[in-house]
Design an enzyme around this catalytic site. Structure first.
Site, PDB file in Angstrom:
ATOM      1  N   ARG A   1       0.903  -1.098   0.126  1.00 11.40           N
ATOM      2  CA  ARG A   1      -0.094   0.166  -0.151  1.00 11.40           C
ATOM      3  C   ARG A   1       1.006   1.245  -0.130  1.00 11.40           C
ATOM      4  NH1 ARG A   1      -4.572  -0.175   4.466  1.00 11.40           N
ATOM      5  NH2 ARG A   1      -4.946   1.865   3.490  1.00 11.40           N
TER       6      ARG A   1
ATOM      7  N   CYS B   1      -1.060   6.370   8.634  1.00 10.76           N
ATOM      8  CA  CYS B   1      -1.473   5.172   8.167  1.00 10.76           C
ATOM      9  C   CYS B   1      -2.292   5.250   7.403  1.00 10.76           C
ATOM     10  CB  CYS B   1      -1.605   4.346   9.409  1.00 10.76           C
ATOM     11  SG  CYS B   1      -3.036   4.751  10.532  1.00 10.76           S
TER      12      CYS B   1
END
Length: 281
Positions: free
Chosen positions: A178, A238
């Site tokens: 990611r 995050c």
């Protein structure tokens, strides 16, 4: 009370009158992940005397972003409802894949509650050791909660932009795929990739294989491998501020403090005006 307590320590102190134990399990339920009900799982089995914190209920209901911090009034109300108010020590644990006790720890400290610890290994370790489990709903005595601060070590987008332009390190807790953009973001309308200049320290790298937290040199090595110096200013990010909190707690274990970007990539990646990068750090 140390910020990280062992299962043996908790077993020895469960009867302390000023100690409260709270289940801070929260399941993010990203697309493709199995659905889990934290409240129902609490009723099936929890540490004796623990209360279900309902961490999901602390989030700001008016925010378009997931999991953002509540205002002071909502925080105080939710804390009081869970019996986690003034004058007590609080031990947090969870049974969640994203170790959400760390998010609760960050939130409580943001509002001035500092006598708070995390149970090392969480409910998984407690169960594995054959320690007692209680079932059913725990009766809670409401307790007044007074927020003594608001927003401590919580960063917004402007502060993250400043960090990227300055000396602070922006550290991303998401997995490598990611972070690099090789894997699409699971949230609709959110671009892949990362913030230019950010470092990548996937949150799983601060844990031992048994789910306990790394400590000392092992933990320092995890930061070093990601090119992060814990002695320098840090902003953790995050997907939605959950696993960034894990890195903030890990930094605290090393004697350093870090801010958490509350909106994280859910905000940054959805904003067409923000710079974005792909590939390795």
């Amino acid at each position: 009370m140390d910020p990280l307590v062992s299962t043996q320590w908790l077993a020895d102190h469960l009867a302390d009158r000023d100690l409260r134990v709270a289940d801070a399990s929260y399941h993010i339920d990203l697309p493709g992940e199995p659905k889990r009900d934290a409240a129902a799982e609490f009723d099936v089995g929890h540490i004796p005397g623990a209360v279900f914190m309902n961490l999901a209920g602390f989030s700001d209901p008016d925010s378009s972003l997931p999991s953002t911090m509540p205002n002071a009034a909502r925080f105080a109300s939710r804390m009081a409802r869970a019996g986690l108010g003034d004058g007590v020590r609080i031990v947090l644990y969870d049974d969640a894949s994203h170790v959400t006790a760390a998010r609760a720890w960050v939130m409580l400290r943001a509002f001035g509650f500092t006598d708070v610890a995390i149970l090392d290994g969480g409910l998984t370790k407690w169960r594995a050791e054959g320690r007692p489990i209680e079932t059913g709903e725990h009766i809670v005595r409401p307790r007044h909660a007074t927020p003594r601060a608001q927003g401590r070590d919580i960063a917004d987008m402007a502060e993250v932009r400043a960090a990227l332009d300055g000396d602070a390190q922006v550290v991303d807790a998401r997995g490598r795929a990611r972070f690099t953009g090789a894997e699409a973001d699971p949230r609709a309308g959110v671009a892949p990739g990362h913030m230019p200049g950010a470092r990548n320290l996937p949150y799983k790298q601060v844990f031992n294989p048994d789910g306990t937290w790394k400590r000392g040199q092992d933990l320092r090595d995890a930061f070093a491998a990601a090119g992060v110096d814990p002695a320098r200013p840090m902003v953790m990010t995050c997907g939605s501020g959950i696993t960034a909190s894990i890195l903030a707690f890990a930094a605290h274990l090393l004697g350093h403090e870090a801010a958490v970007y509350d909106g994280s990539w859910s905000e940054w990646g959805a904003d067409p005006s923000t710079p974005k990068a792909a590939g390795d750090a």
